[in-house]
Design a protein around this motif. Structure first.
Motif, PDB file in Angstrom:
ATOM      1  N   VAL A   1      37.009  -0.911  33.814  1.00 25.84           N
ATOM      2  CA  VAL A   1      37.532  -0.535  32.494  1.00 25.84           C
ATOM      3  C   VAL A   1      36.408  -0.175  31.532  1.00 25.84           C
ATOM      4  O   VAL A   1      36.673   0.358  30.445  1.00 25.84           O
ATOM      5  CB  VAL A   1      38.411  -1.657  31.906  1.00 25.84           C
ATOM      6  N   ALA A   2      35.163  -0.433  31.911  1.00 21.62           N
ATOM      7  CA  ALA A   2      34.027  -0.070  31.049  1.00 21.62           C
ATOM      8  C   ALA A   2      33.779   1.431  31.028  1.00 21.62           C
ATOM      9  O   ALA A   2      33.030   1.923  30.175  1.00 21.62           O
ATOM     10  CB  ALA A   2      32.764  -0.796  31.517  1.00 21.62           C
TER      11      ALA A   2
ATOM     12  N   VAL B   1      34.595   4.198  29.730  1.00 23.81           N
ATOM     13  CA  VAL B   1      35.399   4.663  28.597  1.00 23.81           C
ATOM     14  C   VAL B   1      35.410   6.184  28.453  1.00 23.81           C
ATOM     15  O   VAL B   1      36.233   6.726  27.711  1.00 23.81           O
ATOM     16  CB  VAL B   1      34.907   4.016  27.287  1.00 23.81           C
TER      17      VAL B   1
ATOM     18  N   LEU C   1      42.864  -4.949  30.808  1.00 22.86           N
ATOM     19  CA  LEU C   1      42.244  -4.176  29.722  1.00 22.86           C
ATOM     20  C   LEU C   1      42.093  -2.701  30.078  1.00 22.86           C
ATOM     21  O   LEU C   1      41.209  -2.021  29.562  1.00 22.86           O
ATOM     22  CB  LEU C   1      40.879  -4.772  29.384  1.00 22.86           C
TER      23      LEU C   1
ATOM     24  N   GLY D   1      43.629  -0.336  29.098  1.00 25.58           N
ATOM     25  CA  GLY D   1      43.768   0.475  27.891  1.00 25.58           C
ATOM     26  C   GLY D   1      42.454   0.767  27.202  1.00 25.58           C
ATOM     27  O   GLY D   1      42.395   1.627  26.316  1.00 25.58           O
ATOM     28  N   ASP D   2      41.385   0.068  27.579  1.00 21.62           N
ATOM     29  CA  ASP D   2      40.065   0.345  26.997  1.00 21.62           C
ATOM     30  C   ASP D   2      39.493   1.676  27.487  1.00 21.62           C
ATOM     31  O   ASP D   2      38.545   2.202  26.891  1.00 21.62           O
ATOM     32  CB  ASP D   2      39.085  -0.776  27.346  1.00 21.62           C
ATOM     33  N   MET D   3      40.031   2.201  28.579  1.00 18.36           N
ATOM     34  CA  MET D   3      39.536   3.472  29.126  1.00 18.36           C
ATOM     35  C   MET D   3      40.186   4.613  28.341  1.00 18.36           C
ATOM     36  O   MET D   3      40.979   5.401  28.864  1.00 18.36           O
ATOM     37  CB  MET D   3      39.853   3.552  30.619  1.00 18.36           C
ATOM     38  N   HIS D   4      39.832   4.715  27.074  1.00 23.83           N
ATOM     39  CA  HIS D   4      40.600   5.531  26.133  1.00 23.83           C
ATOM     40  C   HIS D   4      40.479   7.031  26.348  1.00 23.83           C
ATOM     41  O   HIS D   4      41.186   7.807  25.708  1.00 23.83           O
ATOM     42  CB  HIS D   4      40.212   5.182  24.688  1.00 23.83           C
TER      43      HIS D   4
ATOM     44  N   SER E   1      48.553  -2.817  27.561  1.00 23.47           N
ATOM     45  CA  SER E   1      47.441  -2.016  27.031  1.00 23.47           C
ATOM     46  C   SER E   1      47.479  -0.581  27.526  1.00 23.47           C
ATOM     47  O   SER E   1      46.827   0.292  26.958  1.00 23.47           O
ATOM     48  CB  SER E   1      46.101  -2.667  27.406  1.00 23.47           C
TER      49      SER E   1
END
Length: 525
Positions: free
Chosen positions: A348-349, A351, A370, A372-375, A394
């Motif tokens: 997920v880091a 991004v 998480l 959803g952090d991969m925006h 997320s």
């Protein structure tokens, strides 16, 4: 004299003072001697000359257009293994017709130091069989017209050639080890051929590679770990549709500039490396390379990716050709392999990643909470795996997401809603997940259905809030089996006892169901 054949002797001296006077010569072979000095420009007046072989001597100097001025009948020319340099205009058109082989021997032109640009006059040499341009100081890309020439073999080794495109041919056999001599290569296209065998170890010498496309071949063996150590400048690595086996080297994540990784449609096993959350070019626009230097990635960093460099990209199950906008590609595709284990939460880091495809594997566990952090995600395909549990809420935070496929897993619970997910209302996204409910599946989430996301405020994981009912059930089972042994041997008691147990069980079941419904209503307001 029309023919002079003096090859394989120990002749020395120069060609001046006599060669240009032999105006009737049609064949001249002085190969494999010890001749020195330059080739006289007067040789260009030998208008009857057809066969010329001066190879394997110690000749030196410059060959200009004047040396070929009137050689309109020349059909074979061999000047290799000398210290000669050709200096002609880039667009010079030779007066002789296309060179043909003689006596079954292929026509060879080569080992002449040239200007840095690729010799354009070869464009009209349509009949050369064997072209040897090795060690000729070419520091240019290979032009498109070159691939229209009919060669039986080509040797371009020991040069500074920067673009090599051999894609979409019928080339077979193993990738030759001589590829390692093209140490200045920055772009290498060998895709859509019939190459087989393992990647040659010599490829590690091509340490200036930015772009490597070996897709759609029959390559086998493992993905080499030396890629990280030796091809540190790689931006694009395309190995899809081969027969690679073994685990994915976690060291690939240490390629500072890598932003396009396609290993789909192979036979790779093992898990998705946890290190795949460390791709620098997919995390930040500012990259710290292996020397510790920082720089910003933008279109200017892709000057070597010119309009002639196309990349076939598979996104959302469709094929696209990229060329001028190649710098925008930030993709990881590991689909259609035999990967297992969980999706690493570290991923997920990434991004800046635009497309993630892990479909067609044996991945299990839950979708990272998480995600959803991969925006920047525009395409996410996790279909045809063995993923379990709830879909993270997320996921609705992915505002750029325009393609989603979670079909054919073991996902359960209520499908999240809101934001971009509201526009992705195709039921096929979720098909093959029996225990999913809510729009767009058409299956209602009923009150008595235990939903993974429906938990109490006091106990986020839901474990303690269900404990009283679990205790009742366990107590019932323990009490039941504590007397079973006696009842087996006391038939007179058994009928009366089991009638009583049946009534008690019915009452207990009704009580538990009513209690669960009340708890469910309370949690949903």
């Amino acid at each position: 004299m029309e023919e002079l054949m003096l090859e394989n002797n120990k002749l020395h001296g120069s060609l001046f003072g006599w060669l240009e006077e032999m105006k009737n010569l049609s064949s001249l072979d002085l190969s494999n001697n010890s001749l020195v000095g330059p080739i006289p420009t007067g040789i260009g007046r030998l208008s009857n000359l057809q066969w010329l072989d001066l190879s394997y001597n110690s000749l030196q100097g410059v060959i200009s257009e004047a040396h070929f001025a009137n050689l309109s009948k020349l059909v074979e020319l061999t000047l290799s293994s000398n210290s000669l340099t050709i200096d002609v205009d880039q667009y010079w058109i030779p007066p002789f017709p296309p060179l043909y082989p003689r006596r079954g021997h292929p026509s060879i032109l080569g080992q002449l130091p040239l200007l840095p640009l690729f010799p354009a006059w070869l464009r009209w040499q349509m009949q050369i069989d064997d072209l040897n341009l090795s060690n000729t100081s070419i520091a240019d890309s290979i032009p498109e017209w070159f691939w229209n020439l009919s060669f039986s073999s080509v040797d371009l080794s020991h040069n500074q050639i920067t673009v090599l495109d051999l894609s979409n041919n019928n080339l077979a056999n193993e990738i030759p080890s001589s590829i390692g001599s093209l140490s200045s290569l920055t772009l290498l296209h060998l895709n859509n051929n019939n190459f087989y065998g393992e990647l040659p170890l010599e490829l590690r010498h091509c340490n200036n590679l930015l772009f490597l496309d070996l897709s759609n071949n029959k390559l086998t063996g493992g993905i080499p770990r030396w890629i990280r150590e030796n091809l540190q400048d790689l931006v694009i690595l395309q190995l899809r549709s081969n027969m690679f086996v073994g685990e994915i080297p976690p060291e690939l994540a240490r390629l500072a500039y890598l932003q396009f990784l396609d290993l789909a449609h192979n036979n790779l096993t093992g898990s998705v490396p946890d290190s795949f959350g460390n791709f620098s070019a997919m995390i930040s626009h500012t990259i710290h390379n292996y020397d510790g230097k920082a720089f910003t990635v933008d279109e200017s960093n892709f000057t070597d990716f010119d309009y002639n460099n196309n990349l076939l990209v598979v996104i959302q199950g469709k094929e696209y050709q990229y060329s001028t906008t190649m710098y925008l590609l930030k993709i990881v595709d590991l689909s259609e392999n035999n990967l297992s284990g969980q999706i690493p939460k570290e991923i997920v880091a990434l991004v800046l990643l635009r497309s993630l495809n892990l479909s067609g594997n044996h991945l299990n566990g839950m979708i990272p909470e998480l995600i959803g952090d991969m925006h920047s995600l525009e395409s996410l395909d996790l279909s045809l795996n063995e993923l379990q549990g709830a879909i993270p809420q997320s996921l609705s935070a992915l505002t750029f997401l325009n393609y989603l496929n979670l079909s054919y897993n073991n996902l359960s619970g209520r499908i999240p809603t809101g934001n971009q997910l509201s526009t992705l209302n195709n039921p096929s996204i979720y098909i093959g997940n029996t225990y999913l409910c809510g729009p767009p599946t058409g299956k209602n989430c009923t009150e008595n259905e235990t939903m993974p996301n429906d938990v109490g405020d006091d106990y986020p994981d839901g474990s303690e809030s269900a404990w009283p009912y679990l205790s009742i059930g366990l107590g019932f089972v323990a009490g039941f089996w504590s007397v079973c042994g006696i009842l087996i041997f006391k038939e007179s008691w058994s009928s009366i006892y089991f009638q009583m147990i049946d009534k008690l069980y019915d009452k207990l079941y009704v009580m538990i169901v009513i209690s669960l419904r009340r708890l469910n209503r309370k949690m949903h307001g």
